[in-house]
Design an enzyme around this catalytic site. Structure first.
Site, PDB file in Angstrom:
ATOM      1  N   ASN A  11      29.881  53.892  79.481  1.00 20.20           N
ATOM      2  CA  ASN A  11      30.514  55.471  79.022  1.00 20.20           C
ATOM      3  C   ASN A  11      29.279  56.456  79.301  1.00 20.20           C
ATOM      4  O   ASN A  11      28.345  56.667  79.445  1.00 20.20           O
ATOM      5  CB  ASN A  11      30.080  55.269  77.593  1.00 20.20           C
ATOM      6  N   TRP A  12      30.436  57.346  79.963  1.00 16.84           N
ATOM      7  CA  TRP A  12      30.391  58.504  80.825  1.00 16.84           C
ATOM      8  C   TRP A  12      29.596  60.504  79.870  1.00 16.84           C
ATOM      9  O   TRP A  12      28.852  60.990  80.068  1.00 16.84           O
ATOM     10  CB  TRP A  12      31.318  59.203  81.748  1.00 16.84           C
ATOM     11  N   LYS A  13      30.069  59.396  78.328  1.00 18.29           N
ATOM     12  CA  LYS A  13      28.788  60.587  77.265  1.00 18.29           C
ATOM     13  C   LYS A  13      30.153  62.119  77.402  1.00 18.29           C
ATOM     14  O   LYS A  13      31.194  62.052  78.383  1.00 18.29           O
ATOM     15  CB  LYS A  13      27.938  60.537  76.943  1.00 18.29           C
ATOM     16  N   HIS A  97      30.375  54.484  68.024  1.00 14.38           N
ATOM     17  CA  HIS A  97      29.002  54.514  68.889  1.00 14.38           C
ATOM     18  C   HIS A  97      27.813  55.697  67.616  1.00 14.38           C
ATOM     19  O   HIS A  97      27.930  56.568  66.879  1.00 14.38           O
ATOM     20  CB  HIS A  97      29.567  55.890  70.316  1.00 14.38           C
ATOM     21  N   GLU A  99      25.313  57.713  68.562  1.00  8.09           N
ATOM     22  CA  GLU A  99      25.785  58.968  67.868  1.00  8.09           C
ATOM     23  C   GLU A  99      26.677  59.704  67.922  1.00  8.09           C
ATOM     24  O   GLU A  99      26.556  61.084  67.555  1.00  8.09           O
ATOM     25  CB  GLU A  99      26.001  59.663  70.324  1.00  8.09           C
ATOM     26  N   GLU A 169      24.311  47.304  70.046  1.00  6.19           N
ATOM     27  CA  GLU A 169      23.503  49.018  71.267  1.00  6.19           C
ATOM     28  C   GLU A 169      22.645  49.609  70.003  1.00  6.19           C
ATOM     29  O   GLU A 169      22.591  50.439  69.309  1.00  6.19           O
ATOM     30  CB  GLU A 169      24.083  50.140  71.585  1.00  6.19           C
ATOM     31  N   GLY A 175      18.859  55.450  75.508  1.00  6.09           N
ATOM     32  CA  GLY A 175      18.489  56.621  76.085  1.00  6.09           C
ATOM     33  C   GLY A 175      17.557  56.833  76.217  1.00  6.09           C
ATOM     34  O   GLY A 175      16.697  58.119  76.896  1.00  6.09           O
ATOM     35  N   SER A 215      19.893  51.761  77.949  1.00  8.57           N
ATOM     36  CA  SER A 215      18.554  51.718  78.616  1.00  8.57           C
ATOM     37  C   SER A 215      19.191  50.634  79.667  1.00  8.57           C
ATOM     38  O   SER A 215      18.372  48.964  79.746  1.00  8.57           O
ATOM     39  CB  SER A 215      17.244  51.683  78.427  1.00  8.57           C
ATOM     40  N   GLY A 236      25.654  53.685  79.837  1.00  2.46           N
ATOM     41  CA  GLY A 236      25.546  55.335  80.219  1.00  2.46           C
ATOM     42  C   GLY A 236      24.699  55.743  80.737  1.00  2.46           C
ATOM     43  O   GLY A 236      25.710  55.633  81.850  1.00  2.46           O
ATOM     44  N   GLY A 237      23.705  56.266  81.103  1.00  2.00           N
ATOM     45  CA  GLY A 237      22.805  57.248  81.853  1.00  2.00           C
ATOM     46  C   GLY A 237      23.243  56.418  83.535  1.00  2.00           C
ATOM     47  O   GLY A 237      23.540  56.674  84.310  1.00  2.00           O
TER      48      GLY A 237
HETATM   49  P1  PGA Z   1      22.084  54.386  78.077  1.00  2.00           P
HETATM   50  O1  PGA Z   1      22.822  54.393  77.008  1.00  2.00           O
HETATM   51  O2  PGA Z   1      22.558  53.594  78.390  1.00  2.00           O
HETATM   52  O3  PGA Z   1      21.955  56.108  78.353  1.00  2.00           O
HETATM   53  O4  PGA Z   1      21.061  53.819  77.061  1.00  2.00           O
HETATM   54  C1  PGA Z   1      24.022  53.236  76.583  1.00  2.00           C
HETATM   55  C2  PGA Z   1      25.488  53.896  75.459  1.00  2.00           C
HETATM   56  O5  PGA Z   1      25.277  55.035  74.857  1.00  2.00           O
HETATM   57  O6  PGA Z   1      26.270  53.169  75.106  1.00  2.00           O
END
Ligand code: PGA
Length: 251
Positions: A11-13, A97, A99, A169, A175, A215, A236-237
């Site tokens: 997920n490149w956000k 998600h 966020e 998640e 994050g 993470s 994500g990251g």
């Molecule tokens: P993260 O994000 O790997 O940076 O913790 C995961 C996500 O939000 O899907």
């Protein structure tokens, strides 16, 4: 014996412009050329979907969007529909998600509409669920997840459920560098599979892929993937860098 093909999703956000996205996808494609029996997905921002789809078309890498709107078209300024995502080359859509729930007013009700529109269009929805730190501290983890699944999948037919992917998640692990422990992850994944079994029966429960997100890094992916009810990761990251994402895919 049951067998679920692992899915590793990036997920490149809100990262990477069109050129950066094309570069990262091109590098990743090269790094994963040896991979078999793992489904790979990247979800760039909307603006990069069409150009990245040119890079990954007919390769091992699938393409996903980070959100969707449930109507097909109309006066809905700023929104993107399933037919548009299909024409941009997508196969998957990330829905609900944390966020989006936290910053953009996503609710279990809007998640439900998005899931239905996605699966009926032939795209594969990835339903994200997870508790906040306060909810875990108050021992509300399972009631929160129960509600997110029940409401998120309300009135979904067996066929609509068929391709669904679930991503657990925990919000406190996203994050933060603080991943959930293998025990916490397995406990929740088993609970989620049990919920699917109660709703849709044993066969579908065994076929449904449940990803862990929060993470995930090259250092912790293998112990997470070794858990019996973990069928992949939503990253994500660590998915932004093709080298580290490739290491995760090579778990
Ligand atoms: P993260 O994000 O790997 O940076 O913790 C995961 C996500 O939000 O899907």
């Amino acid at each position: 014996m049951e067998y679920r093909i692992p899915l590793i999703a990036g997920n490149w956000k809100m990262f990477k412009n069109c050129n950066e996205a094309v570069d990262a996808a091109t590098q990743l494609l090269d790094l994963v050329s040896d991979i078999e029996n793992v489904d790979i997905l990247i979800a760039p921002p909307f603006t990069s979907l069409a150009v990245v789809s040119e890079v990954v078309r007919n390769t091992r890498i699938d393409l996903g969007a980070q959100d969707i709107y449930w109507e097909k078209e109309g006066a809905f300024t700023g929104e993107i529909s399933a037919p548009m995502l299909i024409s941009a080359g997508c196969q998957y859509v990330i829905i609900g998600h944390s966020e989006r729930r936290q910053y953009f007013g996503e609710t279990n009700e809007t998640v439900n509409k998005k899931i239905k529109a996605t699966s009926s269009s032939g795209l594969i929805p990835i339903l994200c669920v997870g508790e906040t730190e306060a909810q875990r501290d108050e021992k509300k983890t399972f009631s929160v997840l129960d509600k997110q699944i029940e409401k998120g999948l309300e009135d979904l037919t067996f066929d609509e459920h068929h391709s669904l992917v679930i991503a657990y998640e925990p919000v406190w692990a996203i994050g933060t560098g603080k991943s959930a422990t293998p025990e916490q992850v397995q406990e929740v994944h088993a609970f989620l599979r049990d919920m699917i079994e109660k709703r849709f029966g044993n066969m579908l429960a065994k076929a449904t892929r449940i990803l862990y997100g929060g993470s995930v890094k090259p250092e912790n992916v293998s112990e997470l993937m070794a858990l019996p009810d973990v069928d992949g990761a939503l990253v994500g990251g660590a998915s932004l860098n093709p080298d580290s994402f490739s290491k995760i895919i090579h778990f």
